[in-house]
Design a protein around this motif. Structure first.
Motif, mmCIF file in Angstrom:
data_model
loop_
_atom_site.group_PDB
_atom_site.id
_atom_site.type_symbol
_atom_site.label_atom_id
_atom_site.label_comp_id
_atom_site.label_asym_id
_atom_site.label_seq_id
_atom_site.Cartn_x
_atom_site.Cartn_y
_atom_site.Cartn_z
ATOM 1 N N GLY A 231 0.398 8.784 -4.429
ATOM 2 C CA GLY A 231 -0.261 8.472 -3.160
ATOM 3 C C GLY A 231 0.720 8.416 -2.001
ATOM 4 O O GLY A 231 0.436 8.893 -0.900
ATOM 5 N N ALA A 232 1.899 7.820 -2.245
ATOM 6 C CA ALA A 232 2.923 7.773 -1.196
ATOM 7 C C ALA A 232 3.438 9.173 -0.879
ATOM 8 O O ALA A 232 3.657 9.519 0.286
ATOM 9 C CB ALA A 232 4.073 6.864 -1.632
ATOM 10 N N TRP A 233 3.634 9.983 -1.907
ATOM 11 C CA TRP A 233 4.082 11.360 -1.694
ATOM 12 C C TRP A 233 3.075 12.114 -0.834
ATOM 13 O O TRP A 233 3.445 12.836 0.101
ATOM 14 C CB TRP A 233 4.239 12.066 -3.038
ATOM 15 N N LYS A 234 1.789 11.978 -1.143
ATOM 16 C CA LYS A 234 0.759 12.705 -0.397
ATOM 17 C C LYS A 234 0.759 12.297 1.075
ATOM 18 O O LYS A 234 0.708 13.147 1.965
ATOM 19 C CB LYS A 234 -0.611 12.447 -1.018
ATOM 20 N N GLY B 295 7.220 -6.087 8.173
ATOM 21 C CA GLY B 295 6.478 -6.872 7.201
ATOM 22 C C GLY B 295 5.083 -6.324 6.982
ATOM 23 O O GLY B 295 4.683 -5.310 7.563
ATOM 24 N N SER B 296 4.323 -6.999 6.158
ATOM 25 C CA SER B 296 2.961 -6.560 5.864
ATOM 26 C C SER B 296 2.031 -6.940 7.001
ATOM 27 O O SER B 296 2.301 -7.880 7.761
ATOM 28 C CB SER B 296 2.467 -7.199 4.564
ATOM 29 N N ALA C 148 5.155 -1.585 -2.623
ATOM 30 C CA ALA C 148 4.740 -0.220 -2.951
ATOM 31 C C ALA C 148 5.951 0.606 -3.350
ATOM 32 O O ALA C 148 7.051 0.428 -2.829
ATOM 33 C CB ALA C 148 4.050 0.415 -1.741
ATOM 34 N N GLY C 149 5.731 1.507 -4.300
ATOM 35 C CA GLY C 149 6.772 2.432 -4.716
ATOM 36 C C GLY C 149 6.366 3.860 -4.415
ATOM 37 O O GLY C 149 5.281 4.124 -3.879
ATOM 38 N N ASP D 131 0.843 -1.192 0.000
ATOM 39 C CA ASP D 131 0.000 0.000 0.000
ATOM 40 C C ASP D 131 0.881 1.246 0.000
ATOM 41 O O ASP D 131 1.650 1.464 0.945
ATOM 42 C CB ASP D 131 -0.893 -0.004 1.244
ATOM 43 N N PRO D 132 0.812 2.088 -1.053
ATOM 44 C CA PRO D 132 1.644 3.296 -1.095
ATOM 45 C C PRO D 132 1.411 4.227 0.090
ATOM 46 O O PRO D 132 2.320 4.938 0.507
ATOM 47 C CB PRO D 132 1.224 3.964 -2.418
ATOM 48 N N ARG D 133 0.199 4.204 0.648
ATOM 49 C CA ARG D 133 -0.071 5.074 1.800
ATOM 50 C C ARG D 133 0.733 4.619 3.018
ATOM 51 O O ARG D 133 1.192 5.445 3.810
ATOM 52 C CB ARG D 133 -1.567 5.084 2.109
ATOM 53 N N ASN D 134 0.920 3.310 3.176
ATOM 54 C CA ASN D 134 1.771 2.821 4.262
ATOM 55 C C ASN D 134 3.217 3.245 4.047
ATOM 56 O O ASN D 134 3.913 3.616 4.992
ATOM 57 C CB ASN D 134 1.681 1.294 4.365
#
Length: 313
Positions: free
Chosen positions: A206-209, A266-267, A201-202, A174-177
């Motif tokens: 979404g990860a930036w936000k 881990g996940s 996730a990369g 999940d990019p948010r994680n």
């Protein structure tokens, strides 16, 4: 016969001595040398790694290169991305678009930030770019992310005179994680995040936000093989600690956080993969009196990083 009788007699002849070796063996080997001088000790490996860097380390390595460019589609997503400082190269605006409040804010934010090209395009062109998604007349192009190399994170920490504090994510998709982890690493003085190249996730929009802009200050490295990257850290004298619900140690007892350490998360649900778990020097659990089965990667990372920052203060 006389010779035979002598050979068969019980009389003992001359014995070959030990040459004093037994006596010297009883004398002991002297005091135990310090950890930095003991072969194979983690502290010795850390000193050797620092010495190699002092002798001149090579130019910074590239990770797995850049990610592919990304499009943020739709009025609300575009405005939110611009508000949160997501990197952008071009804002595409549909010709003859209804100029509502969100469109005006997007144009204003892009103009204020500077460096973002404003392009007017007909609707069919935007439909083609977005593969028919409901773009609502606004499309934001996010440039490819430049990943670091895992070893560069440790090198940068040592260059600052600090012990590396690095987080590695195993199976977090999940990019948010990922964005939340980057934010926690920045908040508690960490030196970067490592993610696998595949099935992870990369650094998407979404990860930036979710990182709330901290991704601009905290590097993310991408490893072709996470297990080999962790083994490379170990050879450099860095302790690799995995988070696991059935870990043999509790977080409060983890003295390794005071030195060079990589925290592997881990996940949620699956936890650490088998190979990564076996590679860790030790596995640690977060005590949860409330009885929760697990925490998501962002929350778990924040708890461990807070403990590390407290111990290093």
């Amino acid at each position: 016969m006389a010779g035979n009788n002598r050979r068969m007699s019980g009389k003992k002849g001359a014995q070959v001595g030990s040459g004093g070796q037994r006596r010297r063996g009883l004398e002991g080997k002297g005091p135990t040398p310090p950890a930095e001088m003991r072969k194979g000790h983690a502290k010795q490996r850390a000193v050797q790694a620092k010495t190699r860097r002092a002798q001149g380390r090579p130019q910074q390595r590239r990770g797995s290169g850049r990610s592919s460019s990304e499009l943020v589609v739709g009025r609300n997503p575009v405005v939110e991305a611009l508000r949160e400082g997501v990197p952008a190269t071009t804002l595409y605006v549909q010709q003859f678009i209804d100029n509502d409040e969100r469109v005006r804010e997007a144009l204003q934010l892009a103009a204020e930030r500077g460096g973002i090209n404003l392009m007017e395009a007909p609707r069919p062109e935007l439909d083609r770019m977005t593969n028919g998604l409901n773009h609502q007349g606004l499309v934001l192009q996010v440039p490819p992310y430049e990943y670091a190399h895992p070893e560069d994170l440790a090198d940068a920490a040592y260059d600052e005179g600090e012990d590396p504090l690095i987080v590695a994510l195993d199976g977090v998709t999940d990019p948010r994680n990922l964005g939340a982890v980057v934010r926690s690493v920045t908040a508690f003085g960490g030196h970067g995040v490592v993610v696998p190249e595949r099935r992870a996730a990369g650094m998407t929009a979404g990860a930036w936000k979710t990182s709330a802009g901290t991704a601009a200050r905290t590097p993310v490295a991408r490893a072709t093989n996470l297990t080999r990257a962790l083994e490379s850290y170990q050879k450099a004298g860095i302790t690799v600690v995995g988070l696991a619900a059935d870990g043999e140690a509790e977080l409060g007892d983890l003295d390794a956080l005071e030195g060079p350490v990589v925290i592997v998360v881990g996940s949620e649900g699956k936890g650490l993969s088998r190979l990564v778990g076996e590679t860790c020097d030790l596995r640690v659990r977060i005590p949860m009196p409330g009885g929760a089965e697990s925490l998501n990667a962002g929350v778990a990372t924040g708890i461990v990083l807070y403990e590390a920052a407290r111990r290093r203060a």
